[in-house]
Scaffold this motif. Structure first.
Motif, mmCIF file in Angstrom:
data_model
loop_
_atom_site.group_PDB
_atom_site.id
_atom_site.type_symbol
_atom_site.label_atom_id
_atom_site.label_comp_id
_atom_site.label_asym_id
_atom_site.label_seq_id
_atom_site.Cartn_x
_atom_site.Cartn_y
_atom_site.Cartn_z
ATOM 1 N N GLY A 238 0.830 -1.203 0.000
ATOM 2 C CA GLY A 238 0.000 0.000 0.000
ATOM 3 C C GLY A 238 0.869 1.260 0.000
ATOM 4 N N GLY A 239 0.269 2.377 0.227
ATOM 5 C CA GLY A 239 1.005 3.629 0.370
ATOM 6 C C GLY A 239 1.784 4.022 -0.865
ATOM 7 N N ILE A 240 2.969 4.573 -0.646
ATOM 8 C CA ILE A 240 3.770 5.122 -1.729
ATOM 9 C C ILE A 240 4.268 4.043 -2.675
ATOM 10 C CG2 ILE A 240 5.891 5.013 -0.363
ATOM 11 C CD1 ILE A 240 4.884 7.719 -2.956
ATOM 12 N N ILE A 241 4.577 2.842 -2.135
ATOM 13 C CA ILE A 241 5.049 1.750 -2.997
ATOM 14 C C ILE A 241 3.961 1.333 -3.970
ATOM 15 C CG2 ILE A 241 5.820 -0.654 -3.031
ATOM 16 C CD1 ILE A 241 7.206 -0.166 -0.379
ATOM 17 N N ASP A 242 2.763 1.186 -3.450
ATOM 18 C CA ASP A 242 1.623 0.832 -4.300
ATOM 19 C C ASP A 242 1.388 1.904 -5.361
ATOM 20 O OD1 ASP A 242 -0.741 -0.378 -5.253
ATOM 21 O OD2 ASP A 242 -1.955 0.805 -3.873
ATOM 22 N N THR A 243 1.452 3.159 -4.973
ATOM 23 C CA THR A 243 1.219 4.265 -5.903
ATOM 24 C C THR A 243 2.253 4.275 -7.025
ATOM 25 O OG1 THR A 243 0.237 5.617 -4.145
ATOM 26 C CG2 THR A 243 1.008 6.767 -6.113
ATOM 27 N N ILE A 244 3.529 4.100 -6.673
ATOM 28 C CA ILE A 244 4.594 4.111 -7.684
ATOM 29 C C ILE A 244 4.407 2.971 -8.676
ATOM 30 C CG2 ILE A 244 7.063 3.767 -8.047
ATOM 31 C CD1 ILE A 244 7.538 5.225 -5.394
ATOM 32 N N ILE A 245 4.138 1.758 -8.165
ATOM 33 C CA ILE A 245 3.975 0.602 -9.049
ATOM 34 C C ILE A 245 2.786 0.790 -9.978
ATOM 35 C CG2 ILE A 245 3.390 -1.853 -9.110
ATOM 36 C CD1 ILE A 245 5.025 -2.202 -6.548
ATOM 37 N N MET A 246 1.673 1.274 -9.448
ATOM 38 C CA MET A 246 0.478 1.446 -10.274
ATOM 39 C C MET A 246 0.635 2.572 -11.295
ATOM 40 S SD MET A 246 -1.622 -0.936 -9.740
ATOM 41 C CE MET A 246 -0.144 -1.979 -9.582
ATOM 42 N N ARG A 247 1.370 3.617 -10.952
ATOM 43 C CA ARG A 247 1.589 4.688 -11.934
ATOM 44 C C ARG A 247 2.489 4.196 -13.070
ATOM 45 N NH1 ARG A 247 -1.593 5.955 -8.834
ATOM 46 N NH2 ARG A 247 -2.658 4.716 -10.438
ATOM 47 N N ILE A 248 3.471 3.346 -12.741
ATOM 48 C CA ILE A 248 4.301 2.751 -13.791
ATOM 49 C C ILE A 248 3.444 1.873 -14.705
ATOM 50 C CG2 ILE A 248 6.185 1.143 -14.262
ATOM 51 C CD1 ILE A 248 7.510 2.121 -11.672
ATOM 52 N N ALA A 249 2.566 1.071 -14.086
ATOM 53 C CA ALA A 249 1.672 0.223 -14.868
ATOM 54 C C ALA A 249 0.750 1.061 -15.756
ATOM 55 C CB ALA A 249 0.853 -0.668 -13.937
ATOM 56 N N ASP A 250 0.218 2.151 -15.220
ATOM 57 C CA ASP A 250 -0.649 3.030 -16.012
ATOM 58 C C ASP A 250 0.102 3.631 -17.193
ATOM 59 O OD1 ASP A 250 -2.749 2.541 -14.303
ATOM 60 O OD2 ASP A 250 -2.461 4.365 -13.116
ATOM 61 N N ALA A 251 1.372 3.991 -16.971
ATOM 62 C CA ALA A 251 2.174 4.569 -18.055
ATOM 63 C C ALA A 251 2.388 3.550 -19.171
ATOM 64 C CB ALA A 251 3.514 5.053 -17.514
ATOM 65 N N VAL A 252 2.659 2.301 -18.798
ATOM 66 C CA VAL A 252 2.858 1.250 -19.803
ATOM 67 C C VAL A 252 1.560 0.983 -20.552
ATOM 68 C CG1 VAL A 252 3.433 -1.177 -20.158
ATOM 69 C CG2 VAL A 252 4.761 0.182 -18.535
ATOM 70 N N LEU A 253 0.439 0.947 -19.825
ATOM 71 C CA LEU A 253 -0.853 0.648 -20.444
ATOM 72 C C LEU A 253 -1.371 1.774 -21.330
ATOM 73 C CD1 LEU A 253 -2.661 -1.054 -17.416
ATOM 74 C CD2 LEU A 253 -1.987 -2.148 -19.560
ATOM 75 N N SER A 254 -0.778 2.937 -21.224
ATOM 76 C CA SER A 254 -1.231 4.064 -22.044
ATOM 77 C C SER A 254 -0.833 3.918 -23.506
ATOM 78 C CB SER A 254 -0.672 5.385 -21.489
ATOM 79 O OG SER A 254 0.739 5.430 -21.596
ATOM 80 N N PHE A 255 0.082 2.976 -23.812
ATOM 81 C CA PHE A 255 0.517 2.735 -25.187
ATOM 82 C C PHE A 255 -0.184 1.486 -25.729
ATOM 83 C CE2 PHE A 255 4.046 4.937 -23.151
ATOM 84 C CZ PHE A 255 4.354 5.926 -24.071
ATOM 85 N N PRO A 256 -0.561 1.474 -27.006
ATOM 86 C CA PRO A 256 -1.094 0.238 -27.619
ATOM 87 C C PRO A 256 -0.060 -0.880 -27.531
ATOM 88 C CG PRO A 256 -1.473 2.138 -29.044
ATOM 89 C CD PRO A 256 -0.566 2.606 -27.948
#
Length: 272
Positions: A100-118
């Motif tokens: 949770g917390g900052i670790i969870d946020t960092i991992i999910m933002r990285i995942a969101d960045a990757v998913l933003s590309f086809p």
């Protein structure tokens, strides 16, 4: 009850066919009639016959032998990719969900960045930078697809970690590793298996597509995608160069997609 029995029967049939295909891929060197890599310029573009059941290609190689041997390459790379993305996504998603917390946020933002590309466009870009080859193709697709399993694992872990039996295990001194392996994983594995089964066909198509573009398995190694690429110039004069590897991709993907659907029907409560 009758509907459940029907679903189980479909699952068992498709599982049997899938296992049979995997066994054929494993023993493919015993089933081929010619060396899939040896050229024979005296038998270039031979039509299907008794000696060459699927004909020969533009350099005289046996298409039958290449298709059969290519099953090992195509299925092997697909399952290797599945293993990489499943294990990496499971570990990263569990870390995010438990921390949770900052670790969870960092991992999910990285995942969101990757998913933003086809998916395929991103994979082509990565392989284009690193250079063609199966290792780079596996790396590119792994970079993309770990996100799906990481996000799913995170959601499942967060739904389970606040259950009473988890708190009870914590109170009696169970370590985080024991809690994860003994209490969390057994309760989240079913949805992950469903997703894994549903992705087999799509991953095989993605690998074959990149090989067709010349970015995956490189010639002369027989792989269904690059066989289609090699034969596309002969679609009018020697269509068997495309028909047989194309049929192999279609049949295997159809079988594993049907197997994935049957696994979902059995394990997902919404489909029972």
């Amino acid at each position: 009850m009758g509907n459940i029995k029907k679903k189980k029967m479909i699952f068992l049939i498709m599982l049997f066919i899938a296992i049979f295909m995997i066994i054929l891929a494993i023993i493919s060197p015993l089933l081929i009639s010619h060396d899939p890599l040896v050229t024979d310029f005296e038998n270039v573009l031979q039509k299907p016959c008794s000696e060459y059941p699927f004909g020969t290609d533009q350099v005289g190689r046996c298409i039958y032998s290449r298709v059969i041997y290519g099953a090992r390459v195509s299925l092997g790379t697909t399952f290797l990719l599945l293993s990489i993305v499943f294990i990496s996504g499971l570990i990263i998603g569990t870390i995010a969900g438990m921390s949770g917390g900052i670790i969870d946020t960092i991992i999910m933002r990285i995942a969101d960045a990757v998913l933003s590309f086809p998916d395929i466009v991103f994979a082509i870009a990565i392989v284009g930078i690193l250079g063609p080859g199966m290792k780079n193709t596996l790396l590119a697709l792994s970079v993309i697809w770990w996100t799906k399993y990481a996000r799913l694992t995170r959601v499942l872990v967060m739904a389970v970690k606040d259950k009473e039996y988890i708190h009870a295990a914590t109170m009696i001194g169970a370590s985080n590793i024991k809690i994860i392996t003994h209490y969390i994983f057994p309760n989240i594995i079913s949805p992950l298996i469903v997703q894994l089964a549903l992705d087999i066909g799509g991953m095989m198509l993605a690998l074959a597509g990149l090989s067709f573009l010349g970015l995956g398995v490189q010639p002369p190694t027989p792989e269904w995608g690059n066989m289609l690429n090699e034969g596309r110039s002969y679609i009018q004069t020697a269509p068997w160069l495309l028909i047989y590897p194309g049929a192999a991709i279609f049949i295997v993907v159809a079988v594993f997609n049907t197997l994935g659907d049957s696994v979902r029907n059995l394990l997902d409560p919404k489909h029972i």
